[in-house]
Design a protein around this motif. Structure first.
Motif, PDB file in Angstrom:
ATOM      1  N   PRO A  75      -4.161 -19.268 -22.702  1.00  0.00           N
ATOM      2  CA  PRO A  75      -5.425 -19.576 -22.436  1.00  0.00           C
ATOM      3  C   PRO A  75      -6.155 -19.934 -23.726  1.00  0.00           C
ATOM      4  N   GLU A  76      -7.471 -20.015 -23.930  1.00  0.00           N
ATOM      5  CA  GLU A  76      -7.872 -21.071 -24.543  1.00  0.00           C
ATOM      6  C   GLU A  76      -7.971 -20.657 -25.784  1.00  0.00           C
ATOM      7  N   GLY A  77      -7.841 -22.161 -26.838  1.00  0.00           N
ATOM      8  CA  GLY A  77      -7.409 -22.287 -28.201  1.00  0.00           C
ATOM      9  C   GLY A  77      -6.190 -22.683 -28.326  1.00  0.00           C
ATOM     10  N   CYS A  78      -4.975 -22.578 -27.443  1.00  0.00           N
ATOM     11  CA  CYS A  78      -3.798 -22.829 -27.919  1.00  0.00           C
ATOM     12  C   CYS A  78      -3.340 -23.945 -26.613  1.00  0.00           C
ATOM     13  N   GLY A  79      -3.961 -24.641 -26.184  1.00  0.00           N
ATOM     14  CA  GLY A  79      -3.407 -25.745 -25.275  1.00  0.00           C
ATOM     15  C   GLY A  79      -4.276 -25.675 -23.956  1.00  0.00           C
ATOM     16  N   ARG A  80      -5.007 -24.602 -23.074  1.00  0.00           N
ATOM     17  CA  ARG A  80      -4.852 -24.637 -22.091  1.00  0.00           C
ATOM     18  C   ARG A  80      -5.609 -26.065 -22.054  1.00  0.00           C
ATOM     19  N   ASP A  81      -6.437 -26.110 -20.593  1.00  0.00           N
ATOM     20  CA  ASP A  81      -7.177 -27.046 -20.233  1.00  0.00           C
ATOM     21  C   ASP A  81      -7.228 -27.035 -18.760  1.00  0.00           C
ATOM     22  N   GLY A  82      -8.635 -26.751 -18.718  1.00  0.00           N
ATOM     23  CA  GLY A  82      -8.981 -26.221 -16.336  1.00  0.00           C
ATOM     24  C   GLY A  82      -9.074 -27.454 -16.127  1.00  0.00           C
ATOM     25  N   ASN A  83      -9.342 -28.760 -16.651  1.00  0.00           N
ATOM     26  CA  ASN A  83      -9.829 -30.059 -15.792  1.00  0.00           C
ATOM     27  C   ASN A  83      -8.664 -30.382 -14.688  1.00  0.00           C
ATOM     28  N   GLN A  84      -7.182 -29.947 -15.856  1.00  0.00           N
ATOM     29  CA  GLN A  84      -5.981 -30.556 -15.940  1.00  0.00           C
ATOM     30  C   GLN A  84      -5.639 -30.081 -14.312  1.00  0.00           C
ATOM     31  N   LEU A  85      -5.476 -28.508 -14.788  1.00  0.00           N
ATOM     32  CA  LEU A  85      -5.025 -27.464 -13.731  1.00  0.00           C
ATOM     33  C   LEU A  85      -5.893 -27.760 -12.797  1.00  0.00           C
ATOM     34  N   LEU A  86      -7.538 -27.963 -12.314  1.00  0.00           N
ATOM     35  CA  LEU A  86      -8.267 -27.949 -11.383  1.00  0.00           C
ATOM     36  C   LEU A  86      -7.488 -29.505 -11.066  1.00  0.00           C
ATOM     37  N   ALA A  87      -7.333 -30.573 -11.173  1.00  0.00           N
ATOM     38  CA  ALA A  87      -7.740 -31.496 -10.908  1.00  0.00           C
ATOM     39  C   ALA A  87      -5.571 -31.588 -10.265  1.00  0.00           C
ATOM     40  N   LEU A  88      -4.788 -30.822 -10.733  1.00  0.00           N
ATOM     41  CA  LEU A  88      -3.234 -30.320 -10.452  1.00  0.00           C
ATOM     42  C   LEU A  88      -3.993 -29.971  -9.215  1.00  0.00           C
ATOM     43  N   SER A  89      -4.299 -29.055  -9.075  1.00  0.00           N
ATOM     44  CA  SER A  89      -4.092 -28.138  -7.783  1.00  0.00           C
ATOM     45  C   SER A  89      -4.965 -28.505  -6.298  1.00  0.00           C
ATOM     46  N   LYS A  90      -5.514 -29.243  -7.008  1.00  0.00           N
ATOM     47  CA  LYS A  90      -6.908 -29.903  -5.710  1.00  0.00           C
ATOM     48  C   LYS A  90      -5.144 -31.530  -5.284  1.00  0.00           C
ATOM     49  N   VAL A  91      -4.555 -31.602  -5.836  1.00  0.00           N
ATOM     50  CA  VAL A  91      -3.832 -33.210  -5.763  1.00  0.00           C
ATOM     51  C   VAL A  91      -2.296 -32.240  -4.979  1.00  0.00           C
ATOM     52  N   SER A  92      -1.805 -31.206  -5.312  1.00  0.00           N
ATOM     53  CA  SER A  92      -1.073 -30.868  -4.742  1.00  0.00           C
ATOM     54  C   SER A  92      -1.017 -29.491  -3.415  1.00  0.00           C
TER      55      SER A  92
END
Ligand SMILES: [Zn+2]
Length: 320
Positions: A75-92
């Motif tokens: 979750p937020e505040g302990c290392g989450r980065d939704g923008n990285q998750l989006l990039a990973l999801s799009k490419v993979s």
């Protein structure tokens, strides 16, 4: 009797790339970690997962083995980065589902605002991440909605953050979102079910995580009977002796008719569990080796499908 594929009021699931029908989630890892930024000030044991290309490689292998979706439990505040998750999801081309909520206090910076907030403020924050988007994606052109709530318990009830629990319960009640509950090796599993059900949550909104670390079949059947989902993930944690504990537990649950109450995952928060980072089993082990084992052990096809994604998908969509 055949069940209708879409019940009245059924919802789609919010992935980082947008809503998706739950029937499309396929093989789904019910509890994992695909990105964890280093958190200044956090406990030195706090895990970090920030090697984009290596994580991407694992996700591509996950897809090549037949995996389609994973839930990210940071979750937020302990290392989450939704923008990285989006990039990973799009490419993979793998569906990722992000969460809102809170983890254990030790994974946050000192003085993180959340631990001083009242229940209402916690509820508002979680609801905003579910409805409007993850905090760090709000300013982007494509805000990402959280797909579920993840919370964490400590070993004793007295040590749990009570305002945060209450706020998360209200958010789950308002939003009907699924709530994944980190347990410390299964501690407080019974207590937490009663607590949330007393507050009005439905049992099918609750997922008890890591409960295979407490492999008492009688307890698991009682919890399954209540209607909550039990998440198992010690396949690659030798200290919990999975061949003596986890695998017989899965067998007992399936034989008792509870394959609809179990969700499998690999929870690879520690980088050493990733194949390309630490030489571990890697994300692809769920659709790979674990699925192969389930086949080899002769579990019925329906039970395998339920435990490898069907159960978590329906619940993410709010279907029992
Ligand atoms: Zn986890």
């Amino acid at each position: 009797m055949a069940f209708p594929t879409s019940l009245p009021g059924a919802r789609s699931v919010n992935t980082v790339q947008g809503p998706l029908q739950y029937e499309c989630l396929g093989i789904t890892d019910a509890h994992n970690h695909m990105w964890i930024e280093p958190v200044p000030d956090a406990d030195p044991s706090a895990p970090v997962l920030d090697q984009f290309n290596l994580i991407l490689k694992e996700l591509i292998e996950y897809r090549e083995k037949g995996g389609k979706t994973l839930l990210d439990c940071q979750p937020e505040g302990c290392g989450r980065d939704g923008n990285q998750l989006l990039a990973l999801s799009k490419v993979s081309k793998v569906n990722l589902i992000a969460c809102t909520g809170f983890h254990r206090k030790k994974y946050y910076p000192q003085n993180y605002w959340f631990w001083r907030a009242g229940a209402q403020k916690v509820c508002d924050f979680l609801c905003s991440e579910l409805e409007n988007g993850l905090f760090e994606t709000l300013e982007t052109t494509s805000p990402i909605k959280a797909g579920f709530i993840k919370i964490a318990l400590e070993s004793t009830w007295a040590d749990c953050p009570h305002a945060a629990l209450e706020g998360a319960a209200s958010a789950a009640l308002n939003s009907k979102a699924l709530m994944e509950i980190h347990t410390e090796k299964g501690a407080l599993a019974e207590k937490t079910c009663i607590y949330f059900m007393d507050l009005g949550l439905l049992p099918n909104q609750l997922v008890l995580c890591h409960v295979d670390k407490r492999p008492d079949p009688g307890l698991h059947k009682e919890l399954a009977h209540l209607g909550v989902l039990l998440e198992y993930d010690t396949f690659y944690r030798p200290k919990y002796d999975p061949s003596a504990n986890l695998w017989p537990l899965i067998e007992q649950m399936v034989n008792a008719g509870f394959s609809d109450r179990v969700a499998l995952a690999t929870d690879m928060a520690e980088a050493e569990l990733y194949h390309h980072i630490g030489g571990g089993a890697g994300l692809a082990s769920l659709p790979g080796e674990i699925q192969d084992q389930l086949n080899k052990k002769g579990f019925p096809e329906n039970a395998r499908k339920q435990m490898l994604g069907g159960n978590i998908a329906r619940r993410l969509a709010g279907i029992n």
